[in-house]
Motif scaffolding. Structure first.
Motif, PDB file in Angstrom:
ATOM      1  N   ARG A   1      -4.721  -6.344  11.141  1.00 59.76           N
ATOM      2  CA  ARG A   1      -4.978  -5.125  11.908  1.00 59.76           C
ATOM      3  C   ARG A   1      -6.382  -5.127  12.496  1.00 59.76           C
ATOM      4  O   ARG A   1      -6.579  -4.766  13.659  1.00 59.76           O
ATOM      5  CB  ARG A   1      -4.777  -3.907  10.996  1.00 59.76           C
ATOM      6  CG  ARG A   1      -4.944  -2.583  11.697  1.00 59.76           C
ATOM      7  CD  ARG A   1      -4.813  -1.441  10.738  1.00 59.76           C
ATOM      8  NE  ARG A   1      -5.893  -1.501   9.756  1.00 59.76           N
ATOM      9  CZ  ARG A   1      -6.002  -0.685   8.726  1.00 59.76           C
ATOM     10  NH1 ARG A   1      -5.090   0.239   8.507  1.00 59.76           N
ATOM     11  NH2 ARG A   1      -7.011  -0.786   7.893  1.00 59.76           N
TER      12      ARG A   1
ATOM     13  N   MET B   1       6.935  -8.407   8.740  1.00 57.02           N
ATOM     14  CA  MET B   1       5.928  -8.968   9.644  1.00 57.02           C
ATOM     15  C   MET B   1       6.539  -9.760  10.795  1.00 57.02           C
ATOM     16  O   MET B   1       5.821 -10.152  11.710  1.00 57.02           O
ATOM     17  CB  MET B   1       4.976  -9.879   8.872  1.00 57.02           C
ATOM     18  CG  MET B   1       4.093  -9.157   7.914  1.00 57.02           C
ATOM     19  SD  MET B   1       2.986  -8.039   8.812  1.00 57.02           S
ATOM     20  CE  MET B   1       2.883  -6.725   7.658  1.00 57.02           C
TER      21      MET B   1
ATOM     22  N   LEU C   1       1.410  -1.583  11.578  1.00 51.01           N
ATOM     23  CA  LEU C   1       0.711  -2.067  10.385  1.00 51.01           C
ATOM     24  C   LEU C   1       0.148  -0.897   9.578  1.00 51.01           C
ATOM     25  O   LEU C   1       0.217  -0.905   8.342  1.00 51.01           O
ATOM     26  CB  LEU C   1      -0.403  -3.039  10.779  1.00 51.01           C
ATOM     27  CG  LEU C   1       0.072  -4.362  11.400  1.00 51.01           C
ATOM     28  CD1 LEU C   1      -1.113  -5.132  11.955  1.00 51.01           C
ATOM     29  CD2 LEU C   1       0.853  -5.191  10.406  1.00 51.01           C
TER      30      LEU C   1
ATOM     31  N   ARG D   1      -2.357  -6.080   0.805  1.00 49.71           N
ATOM     32  CA  ARG D   1      -2.968  -5.042   1.649  1.00 49.71           C
ATOM     33  C   ARG D   1      -4.163  -5.608   2.407  1.00 49.71           C
ATOM     34  O   ARG D   1      -4.311  -5.376   3.607  1.00 49.71           O
ATOM     35  CB  ARG D   1      -3.407  -3.862   0.794  1.00 49.71           C
ATOM     36  CG  ARG D   1      -3.978  -2.715   1.603  1.00 49.71           C
ATOM     37  CD  ARG D   1      -4.454  -1.571   0.699  1.00 49.71           C
ATOM     38  NE  ARG D   1      -4.743  -0.391   1.455  1.00 49.71           N
ATOM     39  CZ  ARG D   1      -5.785  -0.249   2.276  1.00 49.71           C
ATOM     40  NH1 ARG D   1      -6.620  -1.230   2.455  1.00 49.71           N
ATOM     41  NH2 ARG D   1      -5.972   0.886   2.928  1.00 49.71           N
TER      42      ARG D   1
ATOM     43  N   ALA E   1      -1.548 -13.112  10.263  1.00 45.15           N
ATOM     44  CA  ALA E   1      -0.169 -12.625  10.217  1.00 45.15           C
ATOM     45  C   ALA E   1       0.784 -13.737   9.775  1.00 45.15           C
ATOM     46  O   ALA E   1       1.737 -13.488   9.041  1.00 45.15           O
ATOM     47  CB  ALA E   1       0.249 -12.085  11.576  1.00 45.15           C
TER      48      ALA E   1
ATOM     49  N   VAL F   1      -3.001  -7.708   5.340  1.00 42.99           N
ATOM     50  CA  VAL F   1      -2.508  -6.881   6.450  1.00 42.99           C
ATOM     51  C   VAL F   1      -3.677  -6.201   7.157  1.00 42.99           C
ATOM     52  O   VAL F   1      -3.699  -6.108   8.389  1.00 42.99           O
ATOM     53  CB  VAL F   1      -1.473  -5.846   5.957  1.00 42.99           C
ATOM     54  CG1 VAL F   1      -1.069  -4.894   7.070  1.00 42.99           C
ATOM     55  CG2 VAL F   1      -0.238  -6.553   5.398  1.00 42.99           C
TER      56      VAL F   1
ATOM     57  N   TRP G   1       3.000   0.670   7.744  1.00 37.72           N
ATOM     58  CA  TRP G   1       3.468  -0.199   6.668  1.00 37.72           C
ATOM     59  C   TRP G   1       2.558  -0.094   5.456  1.00 37.72           C
ATOM     60  O   TRP G   1       3.036   0.013   4.326  1.00 37.72           O
ATOM     61  CB  TRP G   1       3.554  -1.647   7.161  1.00 37.72           C
ATOM     62  CG  TRP G   1       4.192  -2.536   6.160  1.00 37.72           C
ATOM     63  CD1 TRP G   1       5.527  -2.722   5.961  1.00 37.72           C
ATOM     64  CD2 TRP G   1       3.531  -3.333   5.175  1.00 37.72           C
ATOM     65  NE1 TRP G   1       5.734  -3.596   4.929  1.00 37.72           N
ATOM     66  CE2 TRP G   1       4.519  -3.990   4.433  1.00 37.72           C
ATOM     67  CE3 TRP G   1       2.197  -3.564   4.873  1.00 37.72           C
ATOM     68  CZ2 TRP G   1       4.222  -4.851   3.396  1.00 37.72           C
ATOM     69  CZ3 TRP G   1       1.892  -4.431   3.828  1.00 37.72           C
ATOM     70  CH2 TRP G   1       2.905  -5.063   3.114  1.00 37.72           C
TER      71      TRP G   1
END
Length: 107
Positions: free
Chosen positions: A50, A89, A29, A43, A80, A46, A32
């Motif tokens: 994380r 993903m 992650l 962002r 996710a 994600v 990425w």
């Protein structure tokens, strides 16, 4: 092993196995985010994955109660899943589901 045999795993072995597996997903992650330069909403989503994943890993390493860690994994998986339309993903979601599906088989 028989094809339909469920593999139970000692909780201590699970505790040793899970942080490195999910640590790889945290790094995936991070990479990425750094290489894709996504828009701010993507962002942030994600980063939520994380963050919850990191909380789960920390909880696994510090807590003796596996059930107290599950909400972090559930939150990471939920966040996710909101990104499931992004092919990047798919593997992260698969790893999270794998770990989540193994929890009932720990003893």
């Amino acid at each position: 092993m028989v094809e339909n045999e469920v593999q139970y795993i000692p909780v201590e072995q699970f505790r040793q196995m899970v942080p490195p597996i999910l640590g790889l997903e945290v790094r995936r992650l991070n990479r990425w985010i750094a290489t894709q330069d996504p828009d701010s909403d993507l962002r942030n989503q994600v980063v939520k994955v994380r963050y919850e994943l990191s909380r789960f890993i920390t909880c696994m390493e510090e807590s003796n109660d596996l059930s107290s860690c599950e909400p972090f994994l559930d939150a990471a998986l939920l966040n996710a899943a909101m990104l499931s339309d992004r092919s990047e993903m798919d593997y992260v979601i698969d790893r999270l589901r794998y770990v989540r599906d193994r929890i009932p088989y720990t003893y």
